[in-house]
Scaffold this motif. Structure first.
Motif, mmCIF file in Angstrom:
data_model
loop_
_atom_site.group_PDB
_atom_site.id
_atom_site.type_symbol
_atom_site.label_atom_id
_atom_site.label_comp_id
_atom_site.label_asym_id
_atom_site.label_seq_id
_atom_site.Cartn_x
_atom_site.Cartn_y
_atom_site.Cartn_z
ATOM 1 N N PRO A 81 14.009 7.237 2.855
ATOM 2 C CA PRO A 81 12.921 6.744 3.704
ATOM 3 C C PRO A 81 11.746 6.242 2.870
ATOM 4 N N ARG A 82 11.498 6.913 1.770
ATOM 5 C CA ARG A 82 10.413 6.511 0.867
ATOM 6 C C ARG A 82 10.631 5.090 0.363
ATOM 7 N N GLU A 83 11.845 4.802 -0.079
ATOM 8 C CA GLU A 83 12.171 3.466 -0.578
ATOM 9 C C GLU A 83 12.101 2.432 0.552
ATOM 10 N N ALA A 84 12.577 2.818 1.726
ATOM 11 C CA ALA A 84 12.568 1.893 2.866
ATOM 12 C C ALA A 84 11.149 1.495 3.262
ATOM 13 N N ALA A 85 10.228 2.450 3.194
ATOM 14 C CA ALA A 85 8.855 2.230 3.666
ATOM 15 C C ALA A 85 7.982 1.450 2.696
ATOM 16 N N GLU A 86 8.416 1.349 1.462
ATOM 17 C CA GLU A 86 7.579 0.728 0.432
ATOM 18 C C GLU A 86 7.267 -0.736 0.757
ATOM 19 N N ASP A 87 5.980 -1.037 0.794
ATOM 20 C CA ASP A 87 5.472 -2.401 1.001
ATOM 21 C C ASP A 87 5.904 -3.008 2.332
ATOM 22 N N LYS A 88 6.042 -2.183 3.365
ATOM 23 C CA LYS A 88 6.419 -2.685 4.695
ATOM 24 C C LYS A 88 5.196 -2.768 5.605
ATOM 25 N N ASP A 89 5.263 -3.686 6.573
ATOM 26 C CA ASP A 89 4.180 -3.837 7.548
ATOM 27 C C ASP A 89 4.310 -2.819 8.678
ATOM 28 N N ILE A 90 5.549 -2.628 9.144
ATOM 29 C CA ILE A 90 5.811 -1.688 10.238
ATOM 30 C C ILE A 90 7.003 -0.814 9.850
ATOM 31 N N CYS B 134 7.093 13.431 5.871
ATOM 32 C CA CYS B 134 6.304 14.264 4.962
ATOM 33 C C CYS B 134 7.091 14.828 3.789
ATOM 34 N N GLY B 135 8.392 14.632 3.753
ATOM 35 C CA GLY B 135 9.211 15.175 2.678
ATOM 36 C C GLY B 135 8.972 14.488 1.346
ATOM 37 N N GLU B 136 9.616 15.023 0.323
ATOM 38 C CA GLU B 136 9.465 14.487 -1.046
ATOM 39 C C GLU B 136 9.855 13.017 -1.114
ATOM 40 N N ASN B 137 10.847 12.626 -0.345
ATOM 41 C CA ASN B 137 11.270 11.224 -0.288
ATOM 42 C C ASN B 137 10.908 10.594 1.050
ATOM 43 N N GLY B 138 9.782 11.057 1.606
ATOM 44 C CA GLY B 138 9.361 10.610 2.916
ATOM 45 C C GLY B 138 8.502 9.365 2.931
ATOM 46 N N ILE B 139 8.286 8.866 4.123
ATOM 47 C CA ILE B 139 7.545 7.633 4.356
ATOM 48 C C ILE B 139 6.128 7.687 3.807
ATOM 49 N N PHE B 140 5.450 8.812 4.000
ATOM 50 C CA PHE B 140 4.056 8.906 3.577
ATOM 51 C C PHE B 140 3.885 8.906 2.052
ATOM 52 N N GLN B 141 4.997 9.007 1.330
ATOM 53 C CA GLN B 141 4.922 8.936 -0.124
ATOM 54 C C GLN B 141 4.761 7.502 -0.623
ATOM 55 N N SER B 142 5.090 6.532 0.222
ATOM 56 C CA SER B 142 5.068 5.145 -0.270
ATOM 57 C C SER B 142 4.442 4.134 0.688
ATOM 58 N N LEU C 174 1.093 13.787 12.669
ATOM 59 C CA LEU C 174 1.420 12.571 11.923
ATOM 60 C C LEU C 174 0.280 11.559 12.019
ATOM 61 N N TYR C 175 -0.341 11.481 13.182
ATOM 62 C CA TYR C 175 -1.472 10.578 13.388
ATOM 63 C C TYR C 175 -2.605 10.908 12.413
ATOM 64 N N GLU C 176 -2.919 12.199 12.271
ATOM 65 C CA GLU C 176 -4.018 12.617 11.396
ATOM 66 C C GLU C 176 -3.692 12.381 9.926
ATOM 67 N N ILE C 177 -2.454 12.682 9.527
ATOM 68 C CA ILE C 177 -2.051 12.446 8.132
ATOM 69 C C ILE C 177 -2.105 10.958 7.812
ATOM 70 N N ALA C 178 -1.583 10.140 8.728
ATOM 71 C CA ALA C 178 -1.576 8.689 8.539
ATOM 72 C C ALA C 178 -3.004 8.158 8.421
ATOM 73 N N LYS C 179 -3.880 8.652 9.265
ATOM 74 C CA LYS C 179 -5.271 8.192 9.278
ATOM 75 C C LYS C 179 -5.938 8.429 7.933
ATOM 76 N N GLU C 180 -5.671 9.570 7.321
ATOM 77 C CA GLU C 180 -6.235 9.898 6.002
ATOM 78 C C GLU C 180 -5.757 8.919 4.935
ATOM 79 N N LYS C 181 -4.581 8.343 5.147
ATOM 80 C CA LYS C 181 -4.000 7.423 4.171
ATOM 81 C C LYS C 181 -4.278 5.951 4.513
ATOM 82 N N GLY C 182 -5.049 5.715 5.557
ATOM 83 C CA GLY C 182 -5.339 4.333 5.967
ATOM 84 C C GLY C 182 -4.180 3.673 6.675
ATOM 85 N N ILE C 183 -3.298 4.494 7.253
ATOM 86 C CA ILE C 183 -2.118 4.017 7.963
ATOM 87 C C ILE C 183 -2.312 4.282 9.453
#
Length: 291
Positions: free
Chosen positions: A54-63, A79-87, A108-117
């Motif tokens: 998931p980490r690799e999939a999410a890298e540099d994506k719009d949605i 949230c995992g080691e290879n999760g979306i929020f890592q990239s 997830l909303y709160e974590i994303a917000k902290e990351k500008g997502i």
């Protein structure tokens, strides 16, 4: 978002695969991840790209869409080691379409917000047929401005898309949906079982009752499958039981007793114990009528 988007889609199950096909047909660039690559081969042949995590999939994506099985799976892919929020990059939008816990959607909303997502919870209803036809009902929670931003994308595979409110509201709405289905399925199965015992032509029975006051989506779409003995999944029993448990837990937090929902979960648990977990919800007919 009418321009071509770089999209990641995590989870290529019965419904996810059909949604991905709609995204590809609209010429969006789609990268997919699922635990078993073989299950995504037909999507790769259609032009989707493959990611190992998931980490690799999410890298540099719009949605970034997710549609996995259980809340624990949602937490892992985000949230995992290879999760979306890592990239995932700042400014991107994550859209969880899994039926999951409202509290997790808020987390997830709160974590994303902290990351500008931006984070949206957008569970769906309509099963495999709705996903194939692009007519899913989509229930959305999160910031309204983000909902409006991604609405053109959601319209590629949904026809009834309603903004429900803040983060978690989409998941609460899906619980309302699942409560309706859970008790309605008992009615559909008991009606068909009664018709069979009475020696009626149950296809003709459906013809009479499905357009009147007793009509429902489950009766019209799953009733014929029950009659034919088709119990293959549009939606897995094991996932439906998960949904019912979430709804019961949420209801208890609100001091609300839902005996119909509890009965339905009890009947489905009986089927689960008999090995029907990966069959469709219409397999409840097997509780009443032997194969």
């Amino acid at each position: 978002m009418e321009q071509k988007n770089r999209i990641a889609f995590i989870g290529t199950g019965v419904m996810g695969a059909s949604i991905i096909k709609h995204l590809l047909k609209a010429n969006h660039e789609v990268t997919v991840y699922t635990r078993t690559k073989a299950k995504a081969e037909n999507l790769l042949e259609l032009g989707a790209k493959w990611a190992k995590t998931p980490r690799e999939a999410a890298e540099d994506k719009d949605i970034i869409f997710t549609m996995v099985g259980f809340p624990s799976d949602v937490e892992e892919v985000y949230c995992g080691e290879n999760g979306i929020f890592q990239s995932a990059k700042a400014g991107s939008v994550v859209v969880d379409m899994t039926t999951s816990e409202p509290s997790l959607a808020k987390k997830l909303y709160e974590i994303a917000k902290e990351k500008g997502i931006s984070s949206i919870d957008a569970p769906v209803s309509g099963g495999d047929v709705g996903a194939q036809n692009g007519t899913l009902s989509i229930m959305v929670g999160g910031d309204k401005v983000v909902f409006e931003k991604i609405l053109p994308i959601l319209q590629l595979f949904g026809s009834n898309i309603v903004y429900q409110g803040e983060a978690g509201a989409g998941q609460h709405t899906k619980m309302c949906n699942q409560i309706l289905i859970s008790t309605n399925m008992i009615g559909v199965c008991e009606s068909i079982s009664y018709g069979l015992k009475a020696g009626l032509d149950v296809e003709k029975v459906l013809q009479s009752v499905s357009t009147g006051a007793a009509g429902s989506w489950s009766l019209s779409n799953l009733g014929p499958r029950m009659i034919k003995g088709d119990i293959e999944p549009g939606f897995y029993i094991k996932h439906f039981i998960k949904d019912m448990k979430i709804a019961i837990d949420e209801a208890e937090k609100m001091n609300l007793d839902l005996p119909g929902l509890k009965l339905s979960k009890q009947l489905y648990n009986t089927l689960l114990e008999k090995g029907y977990g990966e069959k469709g919800t219409q397999a409840l007919i097997r509780y009443y009528v032997a194969d």
